[in-house]
Write a protein that holds these residues in place. Sequence first.
Motif, PDB file in Angstrom:
ATOM      1  N   GLU A  72       0.814  -1.227   0.000  1.00 50.28           N
ATOM      2  CA  GLU A  72       0.000   0.000   0.000  1.00 50.28           C
ATOM      3  C   GLU A  72       0.837   1.262   0.000  1.00 50.28           C
ATOM      4  N   ASN A  73       2.049   1.132   0.476  1.00 53.76           N
ATOM      5  CA  ASN A  73       2.903   2.315   0.545  1.00 53.76           C
ATOM      6  C   ASN A  73       3.668   2.457  -0.773  1.00 53.76           C
ATOM      7  N   PRO A  74       3.672   3.669  -1.345  1.00 49.29           N
ATOM      8  CA  PRO A  74       4.281   3.834  -2.666  1.00 49.29           C
ATOM      9  C   PRO A  74       5.792   3.623  -2.684  1.00 49.29           C
ATOM     10  N   ASN A  75       6.423   3.691  -1.511  1.00 41.96           N
ATOM     11  CA  ASN A  75       7.890   3.683  -1.490  1.00 41.96           C
ATOM     12  C   ASN A  75       8.513   2.515  -0.738  1.00 41.96           C
ATOM     13  N   ARG A  76       7.692   1.647  -0.185  1.00 43.35           N
ATOM     14  CA  ARG A  76       8.280   0.630   0.674  1.00 43.35           C
ATOM     15  C   ARG A  76       7.829  -0.753   0.305  1.00 43.35           C
ATOM     16  N   LEU A  77       8.802  -1.646   0.237  1.00 48.61           N
ATOM     17  CA  LEU A  77       8.490  -3.039  -0.053  1.00 48.61           C
ATOM     18  C   LEU A  77       9.263  -3.912   0.923  1.00 48.61           C
ATOM     19  N   GLN A  78       8.725  -5.097   1.172  1.00 51.48           N
ATOM     20  CA  GLN A  78       9.480  -6.017   2.010  1.00 51.48           C
ATOM     21  C   GLN A  78      10.445  -6.840   1.166  1.00 51.48           C
ATOM     22  N   HIS A  79      10.279  -6.751  -0.163  1.00 50.14           N
ATOM     23  CA  HIS A  79      11.147  -7.491  -1.081  1.00 50.14           C
ATOM     24  C   HIS A  79      11.547  -6.533  -2.184  1.00 50.14           C
ATOM     25  N   TYR A  80      12.825  -6.290  -2.297  1.00 47.46           N
ATOM     26  CA  TYR A  80      13.286  -5.361  -3.331  1.00 47.46           C
ATOM     27  C   TYR A  80      14.684  -5.775  -3.749  1.00 47.46           C
ATOM     28  N   PHE A  81      15.313  -4.949  -4.593  1.00 45.96           N
ATOM     29  CA  PHE A  81      16.584  -5.382  -5.163  1.00 45.96           C
ATOM     30  C   PHE A  81      17.704  -4.388  -4.890  1.00 45.96           C
ATOM     31  N   GLN A  82      18.852  -4.961  -4.621  1.00 40.12           N
ATOM     32  CA  GLN A  82      20.043  -4.126  -4.526  1.00 40.12           C
ATOM     33  C   GLN A  82      21.021  -4.562  -5.598  1.00 40.12           C
ATOM     34  N   TYR A  83      21.739  -3.598  -6.146  1.00 43.57           N
ATOM     35  CA  TYR A  83      22.840  -3.940  -7.032  1.00 43.57           C
ATOM     36  C   TYR A  83      24.118  -3.762  -6.230  1.00 43.57           C
ATOM     37  N   GLN A  84      24.893  -4.847  -6.201  1.00 48.99           N
ATOM     38  CA  GLN A  84      26.020  -4.859  -5.279  1.00 48.99           C
ATOM     39  C   GLN A  84      27.325  -5.033  -6.051  1.00 48.99           C
ATOM     40  N   VAL A  85      28.323  -4.216  -5.689  1.00 50.67           N
ATOM     41  CA  VAL A  85      29.647  -4.340  -6.313  1.00 50.67           C
ATOM     42  C   VAL A  85      30.689  -4.431  -5.203  1.00 50.67           C
ATOM     43  N   LEU A  86      31.607  -5.365  -5.343  1.00 46.81           N
ATOM     44  CA  LEU A  86      32.711  -5.430  -4.391  1.00 46.81           C
ATOM     45  C   LEU A  86      34.031  -5.362  -5.163  1.00 46.81           C
ATOM     46  N   LEU A  87      34.877  -4.417  -4.795  1.00 51.36           N
ATOM     47  CA  LEU A  87      36.169  -4.234  -5.462  1.00 51.36           C
ATOM     48  C   LEU A  87      37.273  -4.390  -4.419  1.00 51.36           C
ATOM     49  N   LYS A  88      38.066  -5.445  -4.565  1.00 52.64           N
ATOM     50  CA  LYS A  88      39.096  -5.709  -3.552  1.00 52.64           C
ATOM     51  C   LYS A  88      40.417  -5.951  -4.234  1.00 52.64           C
ATOM     52  N   PRO A  89      41.473  -5.233  -3.916  1.00 55.69           N
ATOM     53  CA  PRO A  89      41.491  -4.121  -2.961  1.00 55.69           C
ATOM     54  C   PRO A  89      40.793  -2.883  -3.517  1.00 55.69           C
ATOM     55  N   SER A  90      40.452  -1.957  -2.648  1.00 53.72           N
ATOM     56  CA  SER A  90      39.727  -0.764  -3.095  1.00 53.72           C
ATOM     57  C   SER A  90      40.593   0.033  -4.068  1.00 53.72           C
ATOM     58  N   PRO A  91      40.098   0.282  -5.288  1.00 55.98           N
ATOM     59  CA  PRO A  91      40.895   1.052  -6.244  1.00 55.98           C
ATOM     60  C   PRO A  91      41.044   2.497  -5.788  1.00 55.98           C
ATOM     61  N   GLU A  92      42.117   3.137  -6.229  1.00 57.27           N
ATOM     62  CA  GLU A  92      42.384   4.497  -5.773  1.00 57.27           C
ATOM     63  C   GLU A  92      41.241   5.428  -6.169  1.00 57.27           C
ATOM     64  N   LYS A  93      40.739   5.243  -7.390  1.00 54.27           N
ATOM     65  CA  LYS A  93      39.686   6.155  -7.834  1.00 54.27           C
ATOM     66  C   LYS A  93      38.303   5.517  -7.736  1.00 54.27           C
ATOM     67  N   SER A  94      38.009   4.957  -6.591  1.00 46.13           N
ATOM     68  CA  SER A  94      36.715   4.298  -6.396  1.00 46.13           C
ATOM     69  C   SER A  94      35.556   5.262  -6.652  1.00 46.13           C
TER      70      SER A  94
END
Lengths: 300, 734
Positions: A72-94
């Motif tokens: 019912e709420n326009p902005n909230r869901l109990q199930h949604y999606f995240q786009y995830q990126v992991l860069l190891k080691p952290s690049p200098e220009k992250s």
Amino acid sequence: MATPSPSSFQRMILTLHDYWSERGCVILQPYDMEVGAGTFHWATALKSLGSEPWRAAYVQPCRRPADGRYGENPNRLQHYFQYQVLLKPSPEKSQELYLDSLRAIGIKVESHDIRFVEDDWESPTLGAKGLGWEVWCDGMEVSQFTYFQQVGGFACEPVSTELTYGLERLAMYLQGKERIFDLQYNDAMTYGDVYEGMEKSYGRFNFEQADVKVLEEQFDECERQCIALCDAAREGNKYDAMPAYDYCLKASHTFNLMDARGAVQQNARPSYILRVRQMAHACCAVWLGEERREMKEEES
Amino acid sequence: MTVVKEEKKETAELLIELYSEEIPWNLQEPMTRKLEKFLQEELVKALGLQNTENTFGERRVYWTPRRVAVGIADVPVRSEAWEEERRGPRVNSPQVAIDGFLRANGLKTTKECRRVADAKKGDYWAFTVRHIALSLSELLEEVVVRVIGRMAKELPVRMRFGKQNFRWVRPLRHITAVFAGKGVKGALELGNKENLSFTRKTRGHPFASSGTIVVTGIQDYEDKLRKNYVEPIYQKRFDEIFENVAGNSVYDYKAEFPRKYRLLQENACLTEYPIVFKGHFDEEFNDLPSFLINTVLSEHQKMIRDSNVKSGDGEFFIITNIPYIKQKQEKNNIIKGFERVVRARLADAKFMWERDKKTPIEEFINKLQNIIFHPKLKTIADKNQRTKRLIPVIVETLKNNNDDPALDSEYDPALFERQVDELNFGLATETVREFPSLQKSISRELIDNKFKSSASISRAIVGIANAADIADIADNIDTLVSLWSVGEKPTGSGDPFALRRYALGTIFALKNISLPLKGVFESTLEILSTQHVDDSPFYGESRELLLKEIVSFILERLRVFIKDHEQLPHDCIEAVLTHDNAQECNIHQIYYHTIKLAKEIDNNNPLAEIFYRLHAILRPYSDDFSSFTSPPSPDLFSATEERNLHARTHQLLAESAWQNLTFTQKLQTLGSLKDAVDPFFDHVLVIDKHENIRQNRLRLLYSIYRRFLELADFTKIHHKDKQQKDKQQKNKQQ
């Protein structure tokens, strides 16, 4: 919107896949467990530990039972999606890499108020913390940007850059939509066509039907299983951590369900969270295996 | 240090900028101040100067989200030659000490040192380091590296990045170092074989300025940054924001709206070139409670509402960091973007608020049965049951300790019990789940909303305290005692259940109501034990121990509270807090006794002086005063002074008269005895050779001394005469 051609939800994901793939990331599939955030995927939680380099990107469906509003709420869901990126080691220009990814999906960063606002991230259940920001685009938080310092109670050496995009928010921004369900999923279907129905049912389950007694028992059982698996892990085989980690996450989700049922008061949270953290710590210890012993020796 | 020769000073400007990814707003200024201080100190040291203050010319400090910088004018370009004498160990010191000194100075044998004669303490080794005059440019690398090292050590938050071992607040991207118009040569080691070279370049606004800026001096730095959309001076950014948001305000903004003022400061630290816009939210949100709208705007979005407008006007200020947007269309898009975020947030809050408003209060109360307070202490509903049982105990204790007939005539158990439910039901609301900081406001607002007609019930005044306050006190006490009893005590490093805050809340609530807490705590434990039949800590010895711990925890918090709030002398606080009476844990009594005692002593009431005279004589008998408890016999008095003292005291200090006095009157009574006590001690020898006379005199003194003992622990009071005597004593011994 001045931004050209509103891109569909799935086009945005494909663009991010392309972008990060070109920058050396393995494009992974979601973790087949209920998790509250992309960070919990083993490709972030476990892989951010240890010395070997690693770059990965993936979409992770996230479940946060307490955030559901029966659709019912326009902005909230109990199930949604995240786009995830992991860069190891952290690049200098992250930061620059991240801003270029925004450009790739059609945000002209020079035409908006982009800000990195302090938000030191901590996941008490995962025993993880990092320093970083929430990234604002005209006041809207579109991503979390974190330099991982610690996971499962162990120091991250080297440090990774973790990027988490809130996909629905980004898409709403790009498409100029006010309701998540109105998002164009592809050219033919809306987000609501795909997901709206299930929000109602899960809302009922999360808030009304989930049996608190059963959940409490499940939590205890998952905890037992997780700890037993960690105890039984063979010396040196880091992958023994993975089945145990599955159970750690099951326990974590069970806790989230109890929470949504209103069965956990503020004051009881710390002890549940501590139990999950101990599981996560045990899993990470198995995962680190040999390296962990070296780390300990270094410390002393 | 000895300056060898004075040269004509040639000076130049120095500018250091540490440029990093976005620094948390509240660390920017402290970091800059450290940079300024350490740079000054290290320069003084490198240049071999003696003064540490006003050594150089004008200093300017700059901080923005991405940089901290300091410019110093008139820095000497050359260090001065100087000699530094390093004093070593005595010649007869153990060889290890001598070797250590030699090693530290790069020497091989003591032949390279000088032997300095010292007849008093023995000869010692010394070594003179001759610093030659150097060009400052050659020394600056070390200076900058040392400054950064010192800053890094003192950062409250610091992180590693990549493979580097170096820690900074956020990744350090470049170090701008310019002296006399030229770049300073040098680099900072980051560990793992990585270095960050100094540069004479910096960057402007991250999006508005594309290229790099070459810096030649302080004014040049400011000018070029401004051209590249960075206002480097914080105060100017703040003024710009303040002018736009509160320029017309008729209020003393800082004093009247401290939170908003802080938010403006925060915004000045979140922007490099602030531009203020106005946004609007829709009318449909006007009926949300104002505090809820403000929280939504400020907590999540760092936006601010106009303090001059009437509530209900949906106007708010957006502080952006986009000075370079020229096109109207782009500007409008940005404002629309912010407005959409606000709308979404407000819609979210409204959604929850509307649902909470529609939900009958009983439903929330029922939900409390499912909310676990603590795994070992069951649910909030169970907690409420305990609190309800505790209320009659508190009311009874209040009756016994306060003269307040209303507590009898108006006490209605049902009314008080209702308060307990109303106190906690907010926990079950959706709005509180989202905005935990608003728990109390939301509960109150909902009660007003739901019971518009009977709102007065919740504020019903029953004598000295209203029912809601009593319920709040009972609830706090249960929280404290129950959590403590299951081992959730605060430790040095943490207080996961915020028991210190609960203690403080209790102290604050009981400042003006006399309520000995020890008995209430005992009852709380008793009530707990009936809910937990199997658990042992509520019984027997361990219960005694628990009680002691809780009382001393409260007293410790009270000590901190009095110190912070009243700025009373430490010794007066200790005198009251360490006295046996304090063990009853009557906050009100302890609080006011401390204030009154401090006031008397401040008014030169000679309490301490009298007490210490008595104390010196009677302390040796402190194990057992029983032989002095009966009154002295007037027949045995021989000196006038003892007769006078007896005449002054025997009625004044008699039980019946004494108990009618207030605490202050008692202190004043004791203080007034000085002119009778002093002559007694000056002329009467207590330790008389006749046992019965001696005994009689001790009884007389004890009749006064015991009154002191009843009131406070006067041994804690610093007594000037005593201190002096102690000092003299010490000096004599030496």
